[in-house]
Design a protein around this motif. Structure first.
Motif, PDB file in Angstrom:
ATOM      1  N   LEU A 133     -33.136  -5.909   4.401  1.00  0.00           N
ATOM      2  CA  LEU A 133     -34.224  -6.873   4.369  1.00  0.00           C
ATOM      3  C   LEU A 133     -34.584  -7.281   5.793  1.00  0.00           C
ATOM      4  O   LEU A 133     -33.715  -7.385   6.660  1.00  0.00           O
ATOM      5  CB  LEU A 133     -33.810  -8.110   3.567  1.00  0.00           C
ATOM      6  N   VAL A 137     -36.384 -14.234   5.633  1.00  0.00           N
ATOM      7  CA  VAL A 137     -35.439 -13.999   4.542  1.00  0.00           C
ATOM      8  C   VAL A 137     -34.743 -15.311   4.162  1.00  0.00           C
ATOM      9  O   VAL A 137     -34.281 -16.052   5.038  1.00  0.00           O
ATOM     10  CB  VAL A 137     -34.373 -12.962   4.943  1.00  0.00           C
ATOM     11  N   SER A 166     -36.394 -11.342   0.858  1.00  0.00           N
ATOM     12  CA  SER A 166     -37.387 -11.364   1.932  1.00  0.00           C
ATOM     13  C   SER A 166     -38.706 -11.878   1.378  1.00  0.00           C
ATOM     14  O   SER A 166     -39.035 -11.659   0.205  1.00  0.00           O
ATOM     15  CB  SER A 166     -37.564  -9.980   2.538  1.00  0.00           C
ATOM     16  N   VAL A 197     -29.135  -7.613   5.348  1.00  0.00           N
ATOM     17  CA  VAL A 197     -30.250  -8.173   6.111  1.00  0.00           C
ATOM     18  C   VAL A 197     -30.235  -7.636   7.542  1.00  0.00           C
ATOM     19  O   VAL A 197     -29.185  -7.643   8.199  1.00  0.00           O
ATOM     20  CB  VAL A 197     -30.180  -9.713   6.138  1.00  0.00           C
ATOM     21  N   ALA A 201     -33.848 -10.275  11.610  1.00  0.00           N
ATOM     22  CA  ALA A 201     -34.559 -11.120  10.653  1.00  0.00           C
ATOM     23  C   ALA A 201     -34.367 -12.595  10.983  1.00  0.00           C
ATOM     24  O   ALA A 201     -33.424 -12.984  11.668  1.00  0.00           O
ATOM     25  CB  ALA A 201     -34.075 -10.834   9.236  1.00  0.00           C
TER      26      ALA A 201
END
Length: 303
Positions: A133, A137, A166, A197, A201
Protein backbone atom coordinates in the motif's frame (compact mmCIF):
# COMPACT_ATOMS: atom_id res chain seq x y z
CA UNK A 1 -18.35 3.11 1.35
CA UNK A 2 -16.15 0.16 0.79
CA UNK A 3 -18.18 -3.03 0.53
CA UNK A 4 -16.99 -5.78 -1.77
CA UNK A 5 -19.81 -5.37 -4.29
CA UNK A 6 -18.61 -5.67 -7.86
CA UNK A 7 -20.94 -4.00 -10.39
CA UNK A 8 -19.12 -5.33 -13.44
CA UNK A 9 -19.08 -9.00 -12.48
CA UNK A 10 -19.34 -11.92 -14.88
CA UNK A 11 -22.87 -13.27 -15.22
CA UNK A 12 -23.40 -17.01 -15.00
CA UNK A 13 -24.61 -17.02 -18.59
CA UNK A 14 -21.39 -15.35 -19.72
CA UNK A 15 -19.35 -17.75 -17.59
CA UNK A 16 -20.83 -20.83 -19.26
CA UNK A 17 -20.48 -19.18 -22.65
CA UNK A 18 -16.73 -18.72 -22.07
CA UNK A 19 -15.87 -21.73 -19.91
CA UNK A 20 -18.73 -24.19 -20.35
CA UNK A 21 -16.64 -27.01 -21.80
CA UNK A 22 -13.38 -28.67 -20.85
CA UNK A 23 -11.87 -27.59 -24.17
CA UNK A 24 -12.76 -23.93 -23.54
CA UNK A 25 -11.15 -24.14 -20.11
CA UNK A 26 -7.99 -25.67 -21.56
CA UNK A 27 -7.75 -22.93 -24.18
CA UNK A 28 -8.29 -20.19 -21.59
CA UNK A 29 -5.66 -21.66 -19.27
CA UNK A 30 -3.18 -22.01 -22.15
CA UNK A 31 -3.55 -18.32 -23.03
CA UNK A 32 -3.05 -17.30 -19.40
CA UNK A 33 0.08 -19.43 -19.03
CA UNK A 34 1.59 -18.54 -22.40
CA UNK A 35 0.04 -15.25 -23.61
CA UNK A 36 2.72 -14.89 -26.32
CA UNK A 37 2.67 -18.52 -27.40
CA UNK A 38 4.03 -21.74 -25.94
CA UNK A 39 7.48 -21.68 -24.33
CA UNK A 40 9.06 -24.96 -23.26
CA UNK A 41 10.10 -24.77 -19.58
CA UNK A 42 13.24 -26.84 -20.35
CA UNK A 43 14.66 -25.51 -23.64
CA UNK A 44 12.47 -22.43 -24.36
CA UNK A 45 11.32 -23.98 -27.64
CA UNK A 46 8.15 -22.57 -29.18
CA UNK A 47 6.72 -25.57 -31.01
CA UNK A 48 4.77 -28.35 -29.34
CA UNK A 49 2.64 -31.41 -30.07
CA UNK A 50 -0.56 -32.01 -28.08
CA UNK A 51 -0.62 -35.33 -26.24
CA UNK A 52 -3.15 -36.13 -23.54
CA UNK A 53 -5.82 -33.43 -23.02
CA UNK A 54 -3.71 -31.48 -20.51
CA UNK A 55 -0.24 -32.37 -21.84
CA UNK A 56 2.08 -30.74 -24.38
CA UNK A 57 5.32 -32.18 -25.80
CA UNK A 58 8.07 -29.82 -26.94
CA UNK A 59 9.02 -30.47 -30.58
CA UNK A 60 12.66 -29.58 -29.87
CA UNK A 61 13.64 -31.44 -26.68
CA UNK A 62 10.62 -33.79 -26.39
CA UNK A 63 9.98 -32.59 -22.85
CA UNK A 64 6.38 -33.19 -21.76
CA UNK A 65 4.67 -30.58 -19.66
CA UNK A 66 1.15 -30.14 -18.39
CA UNK A 67 -1.16 -27.15 -18.57
CA UNK A 68 -1.42 -27.23 -14.79
CA UNK A 69 2.21 -28.15 -14.00
CA UNK A 70 3.69 -26.01 -11.25
CA UNK A 71 0.39 -24.31 -10.40
CA UNK A 72 -2.03 -24.75 -7.52
CA UNK A 73 -4.26 -26.79 -9.87
CA UNK A 74 -1.65 -29.51 -10.41
CA UNK A 75 -1.85 -33.06 -9.03
CA UNK A 76 -5.63 -33.07 -8.59
CA UNK A 77 -8.26 -35.30 -10.16
CA UNK A 78 -10.71 -32.46 -10.72
CA UNK A 79 -11.63 -31.41 -14.23
CA UNK A 80 -10.72 -27.90 -15.36
CA UNK A 81 -14.45 -27.18 -15.57
CA UNK A 82 -14.74 -27.84 -11.84
CA UNK A 83 -11.70 -25.68 -11.10
CA UNK A 84 -13.08 -22.82 -13.21
CA UNK A 85 -16.50 -23.11 -11.57
CA UNK A 86 -14.86 -22.95 -8.14
CA UNK A 87 -12.97 -19.81 -9.22
CA UNK A 88 -16.16 -18.24 -10.52
CA UNK A 89 -18.20 -18.98 -7.39
CA UNK A 90 -15.47 -17.66 -5.11
CA UNK A 91 -14.70 -14.58 -7.22
CA UNK A 92 -18.28 -13.50 -7.82
CA UNK A 93 -19.53 -14.00 -4.27
CA UNK A 94 -19.55 -10.81 -2.22
CA UNK A 95 -18.40 -12.66 0.90
CA UNK A 96 -16.57 -15.67 -0.47
CA UNK A 97 -17.93 -19.20 -0.38
CA UNK A 98 -17.70 -21.92 2.25
CA UNK A 99 -16.41 -25.42 1.56
CA UNK A 100 -19.85 -26.85 2.35
CA UNK A 101 -21.51 -24.68 -0.28
CA UNK A 102 -18.76 -25.20 -2.85
CA UNK A 103 -18.95 -28.98 -2.43
CA UNK A 104 -22.64 -28.92 -3.28
CA UNK A 105 -22.16 -26.56 -6.23
CA UNK A 106 -19.39 -28.45 -8.05
CA UNK A 107 -20.31 -31.98 -6.95
CA UNK A 108 -17.39 -33.02 -4.76
CA UNK A 109 -16.83 -34.08 -1.16
CA UNK A 110 -16.39 -31.49 1.56
CA UNK A 111 -12.70 -32.36 2.00
CA UNK A 112 -12.08 -31.85 -1.73
CA UNK A 113 -13.90 -28.51 -1.72
CA UNK A 114 -11.91 -27.40 1.33
CA UNK A 115 -8.69 -28.36 -0.45
CA UNK A 116 -9.70 -26.45 -3.59
CA UNK A 117 -10.46 -23.31 -1.58
CA UNK A 118 -7.14 -23.62 0.23
CA UNK A 119 -5.37 -23.68 -3.10
CA UNK A 120 -7.35 -20.77 -4.52
CA UNK A 121 -6.48 -18.74 -1.43
CA UNK A 122 -2.84 -19.73 -1.85
CA UNK A 123 -2.88 -18.28 -5.38
CA UNK A 124 -4.53 -15.11 -4.05
CA UNK A 125 -1.93 -14.85 -1.28
CA UNK A 126 0.91 -15.05 -3.77
CA UNK A 127 -0.57 -12.16 -5.73
CA UNK A 128 -1.27 -10.01 -2.66
CA UNK A 129 2.30 -10.44 -1.40
CA UNK A 130 3.57 -8.66 -4.51
CA UNK A 131 1.94 -5.33 -3.65
CA UNK A 132 2.46 -2.72 -0.93
CA UNK A 133 0.00 0.00 0.00
CA UNK A 134 1.20 3.53 -0.69
CA UNK A 135 0.10 7.16 -0.49
CA UNK A 136 -2.29 7.99 2.37
CA UNK A 137 -2.83 4.89 4.51
CA UNK A 138 -4.90 4.29 7.66
CA UNK A 139 -3.77 1.43 9.90
CA UNK A 140 -5.10 -0.15 13.06
CA UNK A 141 -4.96 -3.22 15.30
CA UNK A 142 -7.91 -5.52 15.79
CA UNK A 143 -8.95 -8.97 16.98
CA UNK A 144 -10.78 -11.55 14.86
CA UNK A 145 -12.63 -14.52 16.28
CA UNK A 146 -15.65 -15.56 18.27
CA UNK A 147 -16.89 -14.32 21.61
CA UNK A 148 -14.40 -14.69 24.46
CA UNK A 149 -16.40 -14.59 27.74
CA UNK A 150 -14.66 -12.96 30.69
CA UNK A 151 -11.57 -12.17 28.60
CA UNK A 152 -11.91 -8.54 27.48
CA UNK A 153 -9.42 -6.45 25.50
CA UNK A 154 -5.94 -7.68 24.64
CA UNK A 155 -6.12 -10.62 27.08
CA UNK A 156 -8.49 -12.41 24.68
CA UNK A 157 -7.65 -15.68 22.90
CA UNK A 158 -8.93 -14.20 19.62
CA UNK A 159 -6.39 -13.76 16.80
CA UNK A 160 -4.58 -10.37 16.92
CA UNK A 161 -4.30 -8.71 13.53
CA UNK A 162 -3.23 -5.55 11.74
CA UNK A 163 -5.30 -3.90 9.01
CA UNK A 164 -4.21 -1.15 6.63
CA UNK A 165 -6.28 0.65 3.98
CA UNK A 166 -4.96 3.11 1.37
CA UNK A 167 -7.18 6.09 0.57
CA UNK A 168 -7.89 8.08 -2.58
CA UNK A 169 -8.04 11.88 -2.72
CA UNK A 170 -11.64 11.80 -1.47
CA UNK A 171 -10.66 9.58 1.52
CA UNK A 172 -12.45 6.58 0.03
CA UNK A 173 -10.77 3.15 0.36
CA UNK A 174 -8.62 1.99 -2.54
CA UNK A 175 -6.70 -1.10 -1.43
CA UNK A 176 -6.47 -3.14 1.74
CA UNK A 177 -4.05 -5.52 3.46
CA UNK A 178 -4.67 -7.57 6.61
CA UNK A 179 -2.27 -9.83 8.48
CA UNK A 180 -2.21 -11.74 11.77
CA UNK A 181 0.50 -10.82 14.28
CA UNK A 182 2.21 -12.70 17.09
CA UNK A 183 1.77 -9.84 19.53
CA UNK A 184 1.78 -6.08 19.99
CA UNK A 185 5.45 -5.39 20.66
CA UNK A 186 7.03 -2.72 18.47
CA UNK A 187 9.39 -5.08 16.62
CA UNK A 188 6.59 -7.44 15.55
CA UNK A 189 4.20 -4.63 14.59
CA UNK A 190 6.85 -2.77 12.57
CA UNK A 191 7.87 -5.96 10.75
CA UNK A 192 4.30 -6.71 9.77
CA UNK A 193 3.57 -3.14 8.70
CA UNK A 194 6.65 -3.24 6.43
CA UNK A 195 5.14 -6.33 4.74
CA UNK A 196 1.95 -4.39 3.93
CA UNK A 197 2.76 -0.68 3.53
CA UNK A 198 5.42 1.06 1.43
CA UNK A 199 7.90 2.86 3.66
CA UNK A 200 7.30 6.11 1.73
CA UNK A 201 3.60 6.13 2.66
CA UNK A 202 1.95 8.52 5.08
CA UNK A 203 0.57 6.20 7.73
CA UNK A 204 -2.11 7.28 10.21
CA UNK A 205 -2.77 5.11 13.27
CA UNK A 206 -4.18 5.39 16.78
CA UNK A 207 -1.95 5.65 19.85
CA UNK A 208 -1.30 1.92 20.34
CA UNK A 209 2.26 1.51 21.67
CA UNK A 210 3.21 -1.07 19.04
CA UNK A 211 3.16 1.67 16.39
CA UNK A 212 5.81 3.78 18.14
CA UNK A 213 8.75 2.73 15.92
CA UNK A 214 7.10 3.56 12.57
CA UNK A 215 8.56 7.07 12.30
CA UNK A 216 12.08 5.75 12.96
CA UNK A 217 11.54 3.12 10.25
CA UNK A 218 10.95 5.84 7.65
CA UNK A 219 7.18 6.28 7.55
CA UNK A 220 5.52 9.65 7.83
CA UNK A 221 3.57 8.56 10.89
CA UNK A 222 0.54 10.47 12.17
CA UNK A 223 -0.79 9.28 15.52
CA UNK A 224 -4.38 10.07 16.45
CA UNK A 225 -4.95 9.81 20.19
CA UNK A 226 -8.36 10.45 21.71
CA UNK A 227 -9.63 9.67 25.18
CA UNK A 228 -13.19 9.82 23.86
CA UNK A 229 -13.03 6.63 21.78
CA UNK A 230 -14.73 3.59 23.28
CA UNK A 231 -13.52 -0.01 23.11
CA UNK A 232 -15.37 -0.73 19.85
CA UNK A 233 -14.78 2.62 18.16
CA UNK A 234 -12.08 3.54 15.64
CA UNK A 235 -10.29 6.76 14.82
CA UNK A 236 -10.90 6.15 11.10
CA UNK A 237 -14.44 5.67 9.71
CA UNK A 238 -12.93 3.85 6.72
CA UNK A 239 -11.24 1.32 8.98
CA UNK A 240 -14.39 0.99 11.07
CA UNK A 241 -16.32 -0.05 7.96
CA UNK A 242 -13.66 -2.43 6.64
CA UNK A 243 -13.13 -4.15 9.99
CA UNK A 244 -16.89 -4.68 10.29
CA UNK A 245 -17.06 -6.07 6.74
CA UNK A 246 -14.16 -8.43 7.33
CA UNK A 247 -15.60 -9.81 10.55
CA UNK A 248 -19.03 -10.18 8.97
CA UNK A 249 -17.53 -12.17 6.08
CA UNK A 250 -15.65 -14.59 8.30
CA UNK A 251 -18.54 -15.11 10.73
CA UNK A 252 -21.29 -15.06 8.11
CA UNK A 253 -19.63 -17.28 5.50
CA UNK A 254 -17.63 -19.76 7.56
CA UNK A 255 -19.76 -19.77 10.76
CA UNK A 256 -16.80 -20.42 13.04
CA UNK A 257 -13.63 -18.84 14.29
CA UNK A 258 -10.84 -19.70 11.79
CA UNK A 259 -7.76 -21.33 13.27
CA UNK A 260 -4.70 -19.15 13.63
CA UNK A 261 -2.94 -21.55 11.27
CA UNK A 262 -5.23 -20.70 8.36
CA UNK A 263 -6.58 -17.26 9.12
CA UNK A 264 -3.97 -15.43 7.00
CA UNK A 265 -5.36 -17.13 3.89
CA UNK A 266 -8.89 -15.93 4.72
CA UNK A 267 -7.52 -12.39 5.04
CA UNK A 268 -5.74 -12.66 1.69
CA UNK A 269 -8.92 -13.91 0.03
CA UNK A 270 -10.89 -10.98 1.44
CA UNK A 271 -8.25 -8.47 0.32
CA UNK A 272 -7.87 -10.05 -3.14
CA UNK A 273 -11.58 -9.70 -3.82
CA UNK A 274 -11.77 -6.20 -2.33
CA UNK A 275 -8.71 -4.86 -4.17
CA UNK A 276 -10.04 -5.97 -7.56
CA UNK A 277 -13.68 -5.05 -7.07
CA UNK A 278 -13.68 -2.29 -9.71
CA UNK A 279 -11.52 -3.93 -12.40
CA UNK A 280 -13.32 -3.96 -15.74
CA UNK A 281 -11.84 -7.33 -16.70
CA UNK A 282 -13.61 -8.82 -13.69
CA UNK A 283 -12.43 -10.60 -10.57
CA UNK A 284 -12.85 -14.02 -12.19
CA UNK A 285 -10.28 -13.09 -14.83
CA UNK A 286 -7.83 -11.91 -12.15
CA UNK A 287 -8.31 -15.09 -10.11
CA UNK A 288 -7.77 -17.24 -13.20
CA UNK A 289 -4.61 -15.28 -13.89
CA UNK A 290 -3.43 -15.80 -10.31
CA UNK A 291 -4.04 -19.55 -10.50
CA UNK A 292 -2.37 -19.91 -13.90
CA UNK A 293 0.76 -18.07 -12.76
CA UNK A 294 0.85 -19.43 -9.22
CA UNK A 295 3.71 -21.45 -7.79
CA UNK A 296 2.61 -24.74 -6.32
CA UNK A 297 3.31 -25.13 -2.62
CA UNK A 298 2.24 -28.19 -0.66
CA UNK A 299 -1.06 -27.41 1.06
CA UNK A 300 -2.02 -29.38 4.13
CA UNK A 301 -5.25 -31.28 3.60
CA UNK A 302 -6.21 -31.36 7.27
CA UNK A 303 -8.28 -28.51 8.69
Amino acid sequence: MGGIGRPHGLSMSDFFSRYGTEEQCREALFVKRWPNGFVCPRCAGNTYYPRQPKQLMCASCRHITSLTAGTVMHHTQLSLRQWFMAMYLDAESKRGISAVELAAKIGVRYTTAWYVLRRLRLAMSQREEQYLLNGEVDGDDMFVGGVSPRRPGRSTHKVPCLIAVSLDKHSYPKYMRVTPVEGWDQLEVTRRVLDMVDVNATLKTDGMGGFNDLSETGYTHIRTISAHLGEDEYFSPVLHTQIANLKAQIQGTYHRRPSKRHIASYFDEHCFLFNRRHMRVGVMDRLLNACALSMQIRVAESA
